[in-house]
Design an enzyme around this catalytic site. Structure first.
Site, PDB file in Angstrom:
ATOM      1  N   ASP A 160      -1.774   6.485   6.801  1.00  0.00           N
ATOM      2  CA  ASP A 160      -2.889   5.587   5.956  1.00  0.00           C
ATOM      3  C   ASP A 160      -3.501   4.626   6.839  1.00  0.00           C
ATOM      4  OD1 ASP A 160      -3.855   3.733   4.780  1.00  0.00           O
ATOM      5  OD2 ASP A 160      -2.880   3.047   3.142  1.00  0.00           O
ATOM      6  N   LYS A 163     -11.638  -1.948   6.614  1.00  0.00           N
ATOM      7  CA  LYS A 163     -10.996  -2.888   8.063  1.00  0.00           C
ATOM      8  C   LYS A 163     -11.895  -3.541   9.222  1.00  0.00           C
ATOM      9  CE  LYS A 163      -8.825  -4.052   4.124  1.00  0.00           C
ATOM     10  NZ  LYS A 163      -7.593  -2.953   3.898  1.00  0.00           N
ATOM     11  N   TRP A 174       1.145  -1.170  -0.464  1.00  0.00           N
ATOM     12  CA  TRP A 174       0.173  -0.362  -0.330  1.00  0.00           C
ATOM     13  C   TRP A 174       0.569   1.036  -0.057  1.00  0.00           C
ATOM     14  CZ3 TRP A 174      -3.732  -1.373  -1.783  1.00  0.00           C
ATOM     15  CH2 TRP A 174      -5.246  -2.675  -2.066  1.00  0.00           C
TER      16      TRP A 174
HETATM   17  C1  LIG Z   1      -6.542  -2.159   2.284  1.00  0.00           C
HETATM   18  C2  LIG Z   1      -6.109  -0.952   2.043  1.00  0.00           C
HETATM   19  C3  LIG Z   1      -5.883   0.129   1.006  1.00  0.00           C
HETATM   20  C4  LIG Z   1      -7.415  -0.396  -0.051  1.00  0.00           C
HETATM   21  O1  LIG Z   1      -8.068   0.639   0.534  1.00  0.00           O
HETATM   22  P1  LIG Z   1      -9.434   0.137  -0.710  1.00  0.00           P
HETATM   23  O2  LIG Z   1     -10.787   1.255   0.094  1.00  0.00           O
HETATM   24  O3  LIG Z   1     -10.021  -0.771  -1.066  1.00  0.00           O
HETATM   25  O4  LIG Z   1      -8.945   1.693  -1.365  1.00  0.00           O
HETATM   26  C5  LIG Z   1      -5.225   0.671   1.320  1.00  0.00           C
HETATM   27  N1  LIG Z   1      -3.893   1.044   2.593  1.00  0.00           N
HETATM   28  C6  LIG Z   1      -3.884   0.014   3.770  1.00  0.00           C
HETATM   29  C7  LIG Z   1      -3.382   0.023   4.584  1.00  0.00           C
HETATM   30  C8  LIG Z   1      -4.745  -1.015   3.297  1.00  0.00           C
HETATM   31  O5  LIG Z   1      -5.147  -1.446   4.492  1.00  0.00           O
END
Ligand SMILES: *Cc1c(COP(=O)(O)O)cnc(C)c1O
Length: 357
Positions: free
Chosen positions: A166, A190, A99
């Site tokens: 993030d 998540k 990511w």
């Molecule tokens: C799942 C995830 C993403 C991607 O998220 P989307 O909503 O599918 O774009 C980005 N960063 C992390 C840390 C993730 O776990």
């Protein structure tokens, strides 16, 4: 048979969230309409957004000079939206996984990106330390929890430049000092809600510095000014997020969640370390994620991987296959996963060990 949901994302939600959302699909807030068919501008739904924003601020202790918005597009859109709003001449990034790499790729479209440190040399199995953040960067970007590789920065780092994080997969898993961050964002699927909504926490004074053109939808200010109602927000996921936020508050908030998360991860990691058939892919305990716990078969037992997967599936364990870039297994132990599920996985690992030694 009871299913134990270890999916990495979308992933387990509190039963409370699922029940309340199911009720609202039939009759939302006494309106006699489904939440699937109400205007996002109805007073009942505006109240949902207001309460969700309020609970975000309360649960994470967000200072007054920050805004919270709910958007579409997933965390992946934020990889571009962050540089769109903050990139003037140079950005700094910490590369801790897939990511992070995707975020770096987007930032590079705006100009110079200084990757201050990377753990790619060892397949992202640790968190780099001792790096220097350049003081002339517009911002420094980190991924606090590396969902795929199972590493996590479990504390709030100090940064001489605005810090952007993030937190898709560890938001609400521990108390945060939000004042150390300029922007915190994440996809909700998540640890918070079904897929479809992205949260962004923004320190207001960070905006308005870029000189390039900002597409209206990619400008944070658009969404802050209209309180997430500039365009139609993801109504159902926001409704579900509110239920999870209420549940979180009822559980005692993020302090209490963190205690339970430390306990759950500790139980499972102890078993991985003890069991002769399994080993953790993240060796340094300090770097181990509390949310995604990755493990593989020990040397000489690699041939039992498929058998364990099938055995675990037969015991109701769902979603434990590791990501293809790591292999082995990954048990995601998000807030909503009960201790009982962790214990069931441990019992399964012990039974498999007995059968195979
Ligand atoms: C799942 C995830 C993403 C991607 O998220 P989307 O909503 O599918 O774009 C980005 N960063 C992390 C840390 C993730 O776990």
């Amino acid at each position: 048979m009871k299913k134990h949901n270890f999916y990495a994302g979308p992933s387990i939600l509190p039963q409370y969230t699922i029940n309340k959302t199911a009720e609202a699909i039939l009759n939302f807030a006494g309106t006699g309409l489904s939440v699937l068919e109400v205007s996002h501008r109805s007073k009942e739904f505006v109240a949902v957004v207001d309460e969700a924003t309020q609970l975000f601020k309360e649960l994470l202790n967000i200072p007054d000079n920050y805004s919270v918005v709910f958007l579409g597009g997933g965390a992946s859109t934020q990889f571009a939206m962050v540089p769109f709003n903050l990139f003037v001449k140079k950005a700094a990034y910490l590369n801790t996984g897939e990511w992070s790499k995707k975020a770096i790729k987007e930032a590079k479209m705006f100009g110079e990106v200084d990757v201050v440190a990377s753990s790619e040399d060892k397949n992202f199995s640790y968190i780099p330390k001792g790096y220097t953040i350049p003081e002339d960067a517009d911002y420094f970007h980190i991924t606090t929890n590396n969902t795929i590789f199972g590493t996590e920065i479990k504390y709030d780092i100090d940064s001489p430049v605005p810090l952007v994080a993030d937190m898709s997969s560890d938001i609400f898993s521990r108390p945060l000092d939000v004042s150390k961050y300029a922007i915190i964002y994440g996809g909700a699927q998540k640890n918070l809600a079904p897929a479809g909504v992205t949260f962004v926490i923004i320190r207001n004074d960070i905006l308005g510095k870029v000189t390039h053109h900002l597409p209206t939808m990619l400008n944070y200010k658009t969404h802050i000014d209209k309180e997430s109602m500039f365009n139609t927000p993801p109504v159902l996921p926001i409704f579900a997020a509110l239920q999870t936020l209420r549940w979180l508050k009822d559980q005692g908030g993020v302090e209490e969640m963190n205690k339970i998360n430390v306990y759950k991860a500790g139980l499972l990691c102890n078993e991985i370390d003890r069991n002769s058939l399994f080993e953790a892919t993240i060796k340094d305990e300090e770097d181990r994620s509390l949310m995604n716990i990755c493990f593989v078969m020990t040397k000489g037992n690699e041939d039992k991987e498929k058998a364990f997967f099938e055995f675990a599936t037969s015991k109701g364990m769902i979603g434990i296959k590791g990501h293809r870039s790591v292999g082995g297994f990954r048990a995601s132990t998000y807030n909503a996963l009960p201790v009982e599920s962790v214990k069931a996985l441990i019992a399964t690992m012990q039974e498999f060990e007995q059968q195979n030694s």
